[in-house]
Design an enzyme around this catalytic site. Structure first.
Site, short mmCIF file in Angstrom:
data_model
loop_
_atom_site.label_atom_id
_atom_site.label_comp_id
_atom_site.label_asym_id
_atom_site.label_seq_id
_atom_site.Cartn_x
_atom_site.Cartn_y
_atom_site.Cartn_z
N GLY A 12 -48.10 6.71 50.71
CA GLY A 12 -48.90 7.88 51.04
C GLY A 12 -50.16 7.60 51.84
N SER A 13 -50.13 6.59 52.73
CA SER A 13 -51.34 6.37 53.54
C SER A 13 -51.54 7.52 54.52
CB SER A 13 -51.29 5.01 54.26
OG SER A 13 -50.35 5.02 55.29
N ASN A 108 -43.03 16.43 60.72
CA ASN A 108 -42.72 15.08 60.23
C ASN A 108 -43.43 14.08 61.13
OD1 ASN A 108 -41.36 12.98 58.76
ND2 ASN A 108 -39.99 12.75 60.53
N HIS A 110 -43.04 10.19 62.60
CA HIS A 110 -42.04 9.14 62.75
C HIS A 110 -42.70 7.95 63.47
CE1 HIS A 110 -37.98 7.51 63.04
NE2 HIS A 110 -38.32 7.11 64.26
C1 GRF Z 1 -44.87 6.10 58.06
O1 GRF Z 1 -44.66 5.00 58.88
C2 GRF Z 1 -44.23 7.32 58.68
O2 GRF Z 1 -44.17 7.28 60.06
C3 GRF Z 1 -42.85 7.29 58.11
O3 GRF Z 1 -43.00 6.78 56.80
C4 GRF Z 1 -44.17 5.99 56.72
C5 GRF Z 1 -44.99 6.49 55.60
O4 GRF Z 1 -46.07 5.67 55.31
N1 GRF Z 1 -42.21 8.57 58.17
P1 GRF Z 1 -47.15 6.12 54.23
O5 GRF Z 1 -46.42 6.36 52.92
O6 GRF Z 1 -47.81 7.37 54.74
O7 GRF Z 1 -48.11 4.98 54.14
#
Ligand code: GRF
Length: 207
Positions: A12-13, A108, A110
Site C-alpha cells: 500500500g505505498s 488503476n 500500472h
Molecule cells: C505498484 O507497482 C502498482 O503499479 C501496481 O502494484 C504495485 C503496488 O504497490 N499495480 P504498493 O502496494 O502501492 O506499494
C-alpha cells in the site's frame, strides 16, 4: 467532495501517497474506504493509522464465484457512497459486476508505459523483468481507467523513467514506484476537479 475508495492487496505505498496528498490538501477528495481482498494486508494498517475505514473480504476460500465476490464489494462501496475507486496494487481481475457500475469512475496504476508490458500475468516484478529483457531504454507508470480488458482502459496520465543497461528489476521497480507516488495523486486531483472526460474511448483532460 469526491468520496474515494482505495483497493490494495499488499504494502500500500500508493495508498500512502494518496493519504499523504489528501492530508497536504492536494486534491478535493476524501479517502473514505480502504478495501482489501487480503485480511492482514499492510494497506489496511495504513488506513487504520489515519482513521480511515478499512474493510477486508478474503478472496481466498470465498464461497461463490468472482461475480458474487464483486457484487459484495460493490455493495460495500455503494453503502459508503463511493464516487471513485482507485486500484493500487489490487491483485484481482475484476468482473463486469463491479466494472460496469464504476465505469470511468475506477482508476488503476500500472508500473509500465501501457499499452506496452500490460495484460494478464504482467504484474509486480514480471513487468520490470520483461522491460529489461526487451532492452527498453524507457519505462514508467500509467494511470488508466478500468475497463473489461486487463490494463487496456483509457489512459489518463503517464510518467517515464530512463532504463540503463545496469538496471535490475529491483532498481527499476524503485524508480518507477517514485513516479507512481507523484502520478496517482495528480490523477486523483484531476478527477476530483471534474476535469477528466472519456470520449470515444479516449481521455480528455479539460483545461
Ligand atoms: C505498484 O507497482 C502498482 O503499479 C501496481 O502494484 C504495485 C503496488 O504497490 N499495480 P504498493 O502496494 O502501492 O506499494
Amino acid at each position: 467532495m469526491t468520496k474515494i475508495a482505495v483497493f490494495a492487496s499488499g504494502g500500500g505505498s500508493n495508498l500512502q501517497s494518496l493519504l499523504d496528498a489528501q492530508a497536504a490538501g492536494l486534491f478535493k477528495g476524501r479517502v473514505v474506504l480502504v478495501f482489501s481482498n487480503v485480511p492482514g494486508a499492510k494497506a489496511l494498517e495504513r488506513a487504520e493509522a489515519v482513521g480511515v475505514e478499512a474493510v477486508a473480504l478474503a478472496s481466498k476460500g470465498f464461497q461463490g464465484n468472482r461475480e458474487d465476490y464483486d457484487r459484495q464489494v460493490l455493495g460495500i462501496c455503494q453503502a459508503k457512497g463511493v464516487d471513485l475507486i482507485c486500484l493500487a496494487g489490487y491483485m484481482r481481475i475484476l468482473t463486469p459486476a463491479l466494472i460496469q457500475p464504476y465505469l470511468y469512475k475506477m482508476l488503476n496504476i500500472h508500473p509500465a508505459l501501457l499499452p506496452k508490458f500490460g495484460g494478464e500475468g504482467m504484474y509486480g516484478h514480471h513487468v520490470h523483468e520483461a522491460v529489461i529483457k526487451a532492452k527498453e531504454t524507457e519505462s514508467g507508470a500509467t494511470v488508466h481507467f478500468v475497463t473489461e480488458g486487463v490494463d487496456a482502459g483509457p489512459i489518463l496520465l503517464q510518467g517515464s523513467v530512463k532504463v540503463y543497461p545496469n538496471d535490475t528489476p529491483e532498481t527499476l521497480a524503485e524508480k518507477v514506484l517514485k513516479v507512481e507516488h507523484l502520478l496517482y495523486p495528480e490523477a486523483v486531483r484531476l478527477f476530483c476537479e471534474g476535469k477528466v472526460k472519456v470520449e470515444g474511448g479516449r481521455v480528455k483532460v479539460l483545461p
